[in-house]
Design a protein around this motif. Structure first.
Motif, PDB file in Angstrom:
ATOM      1  N   PHE A 183       0.835  -1.207   0.000  1.00 29.01           N
ATOM      2  CA  PHE A 183       0.000   0.000   0.000  1.00 29.01           C
ATOM      3  C   PHE A 183       0.871   1.259   0.000  1.00 29.01           C
ATOM      4  O   PHE A 183       0.625   2.203  -0.766  1.00 29.01           O
ATOM      5  CB  PHE A 183      -0.918  -0.025   1.218  1.00 29.01           C
ATOM      6  N   LEU A 184       1.890   1.268   0.864  1.00 33.76           N
ATOM      7  CA  LEU A 184       2.759   2.451   0.957  1.00 33.76           C
ATOM      8  C   LEU A 184       3.548   2.656  -0.342  1.00 33.76           C
ATOM      9  O   LEU A 184       3.693   3.790  -0.813  1.00 33.76           O
ATOM     10  CB  LEU A 184       3.716   2.292   2.138  1.00 33.76           C
ATOM     11  N   LEU A 185       4.060   1.562  -0.928  1.00 36.44           N
ATOM     12  CA  LEU A 185       4.802   1.684  -2.181  1.00 36.44           C
ATOM     13  C   LEU A 185       3.907   2.167  -3.319  1.00 36.44           C
ATOM     14  O   LEU A 185       4.325   2.968  -4.163  1.00 36.44           O
ATOM     15  CB  LEU A 185       5.432   0.341  -2.550  1.00 36.44           C
ATOM     16  N   HIS A 186       2.677   1.670  -3.319  1.00 35.59           N
ATOM     17  CA  HIS A 186       1.728   2.116  -4.346  1.00 35.59           C
ATOM     18  C   HIS A 186       1.493   3.626  -4.251  1.00 35.59           C
ATOM     19  O   HIS A 186       1.532   4.340  -5.268  1.00 35.59           O
ATOM     20  CB  HIS A 186       0.418   1.364  -4.182  1.00 35.59           C
ATOM     21  N   LYS A 187       1.263   4.119  -3.053  1.00 34.19           N
ATOM     22  CA  LYS A 187       1.044   5.552  -2.860  1.00 34.19           C
ATOM     23  C   LYS A 187       2.299   6.350  -3.236  1.00 34.19           C
ATOM     24  O   LYS A 187       2.212   7.408  -3.860  1.00 34.19           O
ATOM     25  CB  LYS A 187       0.666   5.822  -1.406  1.00 34.19           C
TER      26      LYS A 187
END
Length: 541
Positions: A183-187
């Motif tokens: 999730f953090l990498l996607h953002k």
């Protein structure tokens, strides 16, 4: 039918006695008399509730691995199978001690297509994992657990043995951490791509490119980076083989989908760039080639991406491609005209005998080229009808490209009345030459304007010139201007244009003498008159 790792041990205990046992009172039972027993010994004694790596190592050929090294290699081989989500279907494993592989004609059994060198073979009366397999285990292990992730295999299991919902606590924590990191990498990647790259494009003046192409692929690109990250780390969790198989299979199958979306949009970016290059060239065929190239590249991306998805889903794409090749041959035979037209279009784009907007004549067709496709060329005739000519036909015909003319010829005859004096004719011809020299669109280095013929009812002047204009419309406009100048010149100096007429002459009647001249019969006097005329002409020159 595929069998879970828990059920493997149960089968191991049932069939162990049926296929030969090697036991003592102080050791665990195992058997190596068939491929089935050898594989079951290796997998059965590496289960969480039946963990005996020393016994599992017995399945490895002792000539290539002994002692602690054999135990370590046996564990690594199990980790390789679990990390790739490879479930061994024990129902398909042969249970005959004299089994012979029909392909190699050797006493071998290959476990999986993913690792062609992973097989068991018979040595003496026992079946072992082969020496080639044993030598390849370290290499495979690094492929399945790259970037040092293999170290986590020893660290994570030591965090606890408590199970919740069939998974260890450290496995559940690992799943949650991977979800959070994804999730953090996607953002992060979406932010970097949308903000930094789009801002750069806006500064360079590519707002349309940023809005229509780049923004829609920001998220697919982030997933394109995240999925390889998950494919590397998920095997470290050592999930149950049934779950691991489907999770890894899903990750490997979904990842190419985002790659397809990315490259599909990348084709649009390339097309925009090529369109700008085409706008800078004089040829209009480039403008037609860019959309066709975009369609071909997009089709190629979808087809190749689909093959990658099928390959990751463990479909035999080799057989599929072979089938397509045979089907393609049959299709090619049935669609010879279509293929002929396709190659005809390629010849048009390569040779460029004409371009969009050119006026061409080919056979019975005469008109302006509107579009060049992969199958046919569309021509707008001067009747305003639309004709579609197969490219295979038009490339085999003679093409007269009027649009490639550097100069456009204009030839006419200016007819003067017979009563026009010779001096006036000379003045008029010189005036015509000046009209050509002064017009901005005429060729100045070559033209022919001469008193050329004495017709039935007129004195004819040849008017043969060339216009240097890009289109037929410009040619007509230039003709209009030149012809008007000719009429104005004739009106100004008093030249009369002739038209076909017949005059009836009555030779004699009482009140009028005849029109026929009275010719002298003195030949010497006639010769003297001619010599005087020629001498006067010579004096003038």
């Amino acid at each position: 039918m595929k069998i879970s790792t828990t059920f493997i041990l149960f089968l191991f205990l049932i069939f162990n006695s049926a296929y030969g046992q090697e036991n003592t009172r102080d050791t665990l039972e195992y058997s190596l008399v068939t491929p089935y027993n050898t594989i079951l010994t290796h997998l059965g004694y590496l289960q969480d509730d039946n963990y005996h790596p020393g016994i599992a190592a017995k399945a490895l050929n002792p000539e290539y691995a002994k002692g602690e090294k054999a135990e370590e290699l046996a564990i690594m081989l199990k980790q390789i199978l679990d990390g790739r989500g490879i479930m061994i279907d024990l129902d398909e494993v042969p249970r005959k001690s004299d089994f012979v592989d029909t392909v190699t004609n050797k006493r071998r059994y290959y476990l999986t297509k993913q690792f062609p060198e992973l097989y068991v073979e018979k040595a003496g009366k026992r079946w072992y994992f082969s020496g080639r397999t044993i030598k390849s285990i370290p290499k495979w292990h690094k492929e399945v657990y790259p970037f040092g992730t293999d170290k986590l295999l020893k660290l994570l299991p030591s965090l606890g043995t408590t199970k919740i919902l069939g998974l260890y606590v450290w496995q559940l924590m690992g799943v949650l951490i991977l979800i959070l990191l994804s999730f953090l990498l996607h953002k992060l990647f979406t932010f970097l791509f949308e903000k930094l790259i789009i801002q750069l494009l806006l500064k360079l003046g590519y707002q349309k490119l940023a809005d229509e192409v780049v923004i829609p692929i920001a998220k697919p690109i982030s997933f394109l980076v995240i999925f390889p990250f998950l494919i590397v780390l998920v095997p470290v969790l050592q999930l149950p083989i049934t779950m691991s198989e489907y999770v890894i299979l899903t990750l490997r199958a979904v990842w190419p989908i985002f790659a397809i979306v990315f490259f599909y949009r990348l084709v649009d970016i390339i097309s925009i760039y090529l369109s700008k290059l085409a706008d800078k060239t004089e040829s209009t065929l480039d403008d037609q080639l860019v959309p066709l190239l975009r369609k071909v590249l997009k089709t190629f991306v979808v087809v190749v991406g689909g093959l990658f998805i099928l390959d990751n889903l463990e479909f035999d794409i080799t057989g599929l491609i072979a089938g397509l090749s045979i089907g393609g041959l049959a299709f090619a035979l049935a669609a010879q005209d279509t293929i002929k037209n396709f190659f005809g279009s390629l010849m048009i784009f390569v040779d460029r005998p004409f371009q969009v907007g050119d006026w061409i004549t080919s056979g019975d067709v005469d008109g302006s080229v509107e579009e060049v496709g992969f199958r046919s060329t569309r021509i707008r005739t001067f009747r305003n009808s639309l004709m579609y000519i197969p490219n295979g036909v038009i490339t085999n015909q003679m093409i007269d490209n009027h649009g490639l003319r550097v100069y456009r010829r204009f030839m006419t005859t200016i007819a003067l009345t017979y009563d026009t004096p010779p001096d006036l004719i000379e003045v008029f011809v010189e005036g015509l030459k000046e009209i050509v020299k002064n017009h901005p669109n005429t060729r100045k280095d070559y033209y022919e304007i001469h008193f050329n013929d004495m017709g039935d009812s007129s004195l004819n002047i040849l008017f043969y010139i060339f216009f240097q204009v890009p289109s037929w419309t410009e040619e007509l406009r230039s003709r209009h201007e030149v012809l008007l100048d000719i009429i104005r010149l004739a009106e100004r100096i008093g030249v009369n244009f002739a038209f076909p007429t017949q005059t009836l002459h009555v030779e004699t009647f009482p009140e009028k003498k005849g029109n026929s001249p009275v010719y002298t019969k003195n030949t010497a006097e006639l010769k003297k008159t001619v010599e005087d005329f020629l001498a006067s002409k010579k004096a003038k020159n």
